[in-house]
Design a protein around this motif. Sequence first.
Motif, PDB file in Angstrom:
ATOM      1  N   LEU A   1     119.107  26.425 -34.588  1.00 33.85           N
ATOM      2  CA  LEU A   1     117.674  26.808 -34.805  1.00 33.85           C
ATOM      3  C   LEU A   1     116.718  26.454 -33.599  1.00 33.85           C
ATOM      4  CD1 LEU A   1     117.725  26.823 -38.630  1.00 33.85           C
ATOM      5  CD2 LEU A   1     117.239  28.803 -37.215  1.00 33.85           C
TER       6      LEU A   1
ATOM      7  N   ARG B   1     124.183  16.878 -24.732  1.00 35.02           N
ATOM      8  CA  ARG B   1     122.911  16.512 -23.962  1.00 35.02           C
ATOM      9  C   ARG B   1     122.779  15.096 -23.565  1.00 35.02           C
ATOM     10  NH1 ARG B   1     118.113  20.863 -26.139  1.00 35.02           N
ATOM     11  NH2 ARG B   1     119.800  22.074 -27.055  1.00 35.02           N
ATOM     12  N   MET B   2     123.413  14.308 -24.689  1.00 33.36           N
ATOM     13  CA  MET B   2     123.470  12.780 -24.702  1.00 33.36           C
ATOM     14  C   MET B   2     124.213  12.311 -23.447  1.00 33.36           C
ATOM     15  SD  MET B   2     123.314  11.439 -28.589  1.00 33.36           S
ATOM     16  CE  MET B   2     124.774  12.304 -29.122  1.00 33.36           C
TER      17      MET B   2
ATOM     18  N   PHE C   1     116.136  19.802 -17.403  1.00 35.24           N
ATOM     19  CA  PHE C   1     116.297  20.573 -18.985  1.00 35.24           C
ATOM     20  C   PHE C   1     115.021  21.365 -19.105  1.00 35.24           C
ATOM     21  CE2 PHE C   1     119.367  17.809 -21.591  1.00 35.24           C
ATOM     22  CZ  PHE C   1     120.431  17.987 -20.631  1.00 35.24           C
TER      23      PHE C   1
ATOM     24  N   GLY D   1     113.296  24.411 -24.854  1.00 30.81           N
ATOM     25  CA  GLY D   1     112.598  23.476 -24.347  1.00 30.81           C
ATOM     26  C   GLY D   1     111.274  23.069 -25.220  1.00 30.81           C
TER      27      GLY D   1
ATOM     28  N   SER E   1     110.844  16.637 -28.253  1.00 29.60           N
ATOM     29  CA  SER E   1     112.259  16.200 -28.268  1.00 29.60           C
ATOM     30  C   SER E   1     113.117  15.995 -27.012  1.00 29.60           C
ATOM     31  CB  SER E   1     113.235  17.356 -28.905  1.00 29.60           C
ATOM     32  OG  SER E   1     112.467  17.807 -30.288  1.00 29.60           O
TER      33      SER E   1
ATOM     34  N   MET F   1     111.698  12.525 -25.769  1.00 27.72           N
ATOM     35  CA  MET F   1     112.277  11.441 -26.665  1.00 27.72           C
ATOM     36  C   MET F   1     113.595  11.503 -26.292  1.00 27.72           C
ATOM     37  SD  MET F   1     112.696  11.007 -30.594  1.00 27.72           S
ATOM     38  CE  MET F   1     113.981  12.228 -30.758  1.00 27.72           C
ATOM     39  N   GLY F   2     114.350  12.674 -26.013  1.00 25.58           N
ATOM     40  CA  GLY F   2     115.792  12.575 -25.824  1.00 25.58           C
ATOM     41  C   GLY F   2     116.092  11.717 -24.624  1.00 25.58           C
TER      42      GLY F   2
HETATM   43  P1  FAD Z   1     120.956  20.901 -35.601  1.00 27.81           P
HETATM   44  O1  FAD Z   1     121.826  19.913 -35.412  1.00 27.81           O
HETATM   45  O2  FAD Z   1     121.299  22.389 -36.444  1.00 27.81           O
HETATM   46  O3  FAD Z   1     119.584  20.277 -36.261  1.00 27.81           O
HETATM   47  C1  FAD Z   1     118.612  21.012 -36.833  1.00 27.81           C
HETATM   48  C2  FAD Z   1     117.274  20.908 -36.022  1.00 27.81           C
HETATM   49  O4  FAD Z   1     116.889  19.429 -35.995  1.00 27.81           O
HETATM   50  C3  FAD Z   1     117.322  21.405 -34.264  1.00 27.81           C
HETATM   51  O5  FAD Z   1     117.077  22.563 -34.365  1.00 27.81           O
HETATM   52  C4  FAD Z   1     115.953  20.392 -34.025  1.00 27.81           C
HETATM   53  O6  FAD Z   1     114.783  20.938 -34.203  1.00 27.81           O
HETATM   54  C5  FAD Z   1     116.231  19.330 -34.719  1.00 27.81           C
HETATM   55  N1  FAD Z   1     117.050  17.960 -34.040  1.00 27.81           N
HETATM   56  C6  FAD Z   1     118.414  17.947 -34.208  1.00 27.81           C
HETATM   57  N2  FAD Z   1     118.872  16.782 -33.414  1.00 27.81           N
HETATM   58  C7  FAD Z   1     117.673  16.538 -32.868  1.00 27.81           C
HETATM   59  C8  FAD Z   1     117.232  15.374 -32.010  1.00 27.81           C
HETATM   60  N3  FAD Z   1     118.310  14.583 -31.448  1.00 27.81           N
HETATM   61  N4  FAD Z   1     116.046  15.091 -31.604  1.00 27.81           N
HETATM   62  C9  FAD Z   1     114.958  16.068 -31.805  1.00 27.81           C
HETATM   63  N5  FAD Z   1     115.133  17.083 -32.802  1.00 27.81           N
HETATM   64  C10 FAD Z   1     116.451  17.182 -33.192  1.00 27.81           C
HETATM   65  N6  FAD Z   1     115.737  19.533 -28.924  1.00 27.81           N
HETATM   66  C11 FAD Z   1     114.815  20.675 -28.723  1.00 27.81           C
HETATM   67  O7  FAD Z   1     114.665  21.257 -29.725  1.00 27.81           O
HETATM   68  N7  FAD Z   1     114.406  20.831 -27.469  1.00 27.81           N
HETATM   69  C12 FAD Z   1     114.379  20.105 -26.204  1.00 27.81           C
HETATM   70  O8  FAD Z   1     113.922  20.073 -25.393  1.00 27.81           O
HETATM   71  C13 FAD Z   1     115.434  18.971 -26.493  1.00 27.81           C
HETATM   72  N8  FAD Z   1     115.880  18.199 -25.399  1.00 27.81           N
HETATM   73  C14 FAD Z   1     116.821  17.251 -25.650  1.00 27.81           C
HETATM   74  C15 FAD Z   1     117.247  16.488 -24.473  1.00 27.81           C
HETATM   75  C16 FAD Z   1     118.031  15.459 -24.633  1.00 27.81           C
HETATM   76  C17 FAD Z   1     118.353  14.460 -23.556  1.00 27.81           C
HETATM   77  C18 FAD Z   1     118.466  15.015 -25.920  1.00 27.81           C
HETATM   78  C19 FAD Z   1     119.532  13.887 -26.089  1.00 27.81           C
HETATM   79  C20 FAD Z   1     118.157  15.840 -27.037  1.00 27.81           C
HETATM   80  C21 FAD Z   1     117.621  16.952 -26.966  1.00 27.81           C
HETATM   81  N9  FAD Z   1     117.052  17.687 -27.987  1.00 27.81           N
HETATM   82  C22 FAD Z   1     116.030  18.683 -27.832  1.00 27.81           C
HETATM   83  C23 FAD Z   1     117.464  17.450 -29.272  1.00 27.81           C
HETATM   84  C24 FAD Z   1     118.992  18.140 -29.781  1.00 27.81           C
HETATM   85  O9  FAD Z   1     119.816  17.981 -28.819  1.00 27.81           O
HETATM   86  C25 FAD Z   1     118.532  19.753 -29.954  1.00 27.81           C
HETATM   87  O10 FAD Z   1     117.657  19.803 -30.929  1.00 27.81           O
HETATM   88  C26 FAD Z   1     119.706  20.298 -30.838  1.00 27.81           C
HETATM   89  O11 FAD Z   1     121.102  20.239 -29.764  1.00 27.81           O
HETATM   90  C27 FAD Z   1     119.639  21.622 -31.155  1.00 27.81           C
HETATM   91  O12 FAD Z   1     120.814  22.375 -31.702  1.00 27.81           O
HETATM   92  P2  FAD Z   1     120.725  22.918 -33.154  1.00 27.81           P
HETATM   93  O13 FAD Z   1     119.520  23.702 -33.198  1.00 27.81           O
HETATM   94  O14 FAD Z   1     121.878  23.429 -33.424  1.00 27.81           O
HETATM   95  O15 FAD Z   1     120.703  21.398 -33.961  1.00 27.81           O
END
Ligand code: FAD
Length: 472
Positions: free
Chosen positions: A239, A343-344, A365, A372, A376, A379-380
Amino acid sequence: MTEDAPIIWWVRRDLRMSDNEALSAAANNGAPVIPVFIRDAVVDATGAAAKWRWGEGLGALDAALRKKGSQLILRTGDPLAVLRDLVQTTGARAVHWSRAYDPDSIARDKVVKAGLKGAQVGAESFPGHVLFEPWTVQTKAGGHFKVYTPMWRAVSGRDVPDALPVPHILAAPATWPPSETLTDWKLGAGMDRGAAIVARYACVGEHEARLKLDRFLRTGVAGYRTDRDFPALEATSRLSENLAFGEISPRQVWHAGRRAAADGAAGAEHFVKEVVWREFAYHLLYHEPTLATENHRKEWDNFAWRGESDDADAWRRGLTGCEMVDAAMRELYVTGTMHNRLRMLAGSYLTKHLFTDWRIGRAWFEDCLIDGDPASNAMGWQWIAGCGPDAAPYFRIFNPDTQADKFDGNRDYRDLFLKGGNDRLGGQPAQDFFDAVPLSWGLSPDDPRPAPRVDLRAGRERALAAYADLKN
Ligand code: FAD
């Protein structure tokens, strides 16, 4: 100004009609609503893929609005000048918008609010992009949280108001002001031929986001806690692109997660916790506006990271010779997203094994991610580089081979992006990579796999030695 004068809904990263306080407050007023999106400097500074994705989202929002007898007006320029002009030509009495928390948007919005109020036009901002406004969550000592777990404890028991429905009626103005067009805007220009490929993987619009959430709650959330680290599994919600552009609200996700937890879904509480990582990132960015550009821990200003190099280029192009990293970088280019574990891993490899400044990775990224997100992403990167708040310690260096054994033991993920043709996982992302990348990269599927850029042990030792120097 009359009571039936229109209200302008200034659309930004809130491309939805449900749970949209700015829109609902306008519509419930009974006034005609004029939805307006302004292509300004903040939009134009967005990374190529996210800018393209924003355009796709705008198209979906316009289509949804039209079904309700409304439409999205597009304008280019300085927001205050554009809004003043629209107020004058439409007789609008107020402008509503959903708050943003990144420094450039905050600076812009302050100017707009003051300028509109100075001209006796109502200007009202509303919450919605985050669950908890950054100034409402504080440590006991005062100040914002710099560690996630205590922040989670502070907010997890809070009452979160119910999400709002789509306004029943969206009254149209007597005449619509003229609009520019998305076709003329070419928001995908920076992606070149990559846009056509990424389009196959993106899931655009409020309706699709809701379906995706519902599907995840039916099939994925129960196993989320155990499966979320396995990149070849459909085990996370995906999402992030929708949350990044407000096609779904964090409040809708929070309540859905909480309901699933109450119904006994094992991974649901963990899912909600992840959504709060996004909150944590926004609170950090709000309180530390340099999060995307400067080390959070100032001692890291003396660290001798490398700048641009052939190694950084190889990393961007998925040519490091390290399979997990290359697969991840290809996933990024083909789908506009990357699994969190990757990403990590890719971030650790760049900053530690290739000893490269995290800001180079953050910028790449930012350019390639369709999810983007200014908070996040910043911070990531600081987290993985070791210089951020609540960061992974620098000496904890991911070993990509060990990670591959643990999380991609059957090679499904690597094969999907490096080999292709894996029908079980669908599509042919490996081929898509070659169709997406710029021709100037000169890449062909027939090229042999590159030799490893760095010996994993030697890279690790170099990083640790530099870290020991920093500490001394
Ligand atoms: P799910 O696991 O289904 O989690 C649900 C929601 O929770 C995500 O959609 C997201 O909004 C939030 N979330 C989950 N994990 C994290 C996290 N570690 N940090 C912040 N929010 C989180 N996320 C972004 O949305 N945009 C970015 O530009 C972004 N850049 C990143 C860069 C790096 C280096 C790292 C390590 C992480 C980054 N993330 C970013 C966080 C995370 O990787 C993604 O949110 C996640 O992979 C999205 O997949 P999902 O929607 O299936 O997450």
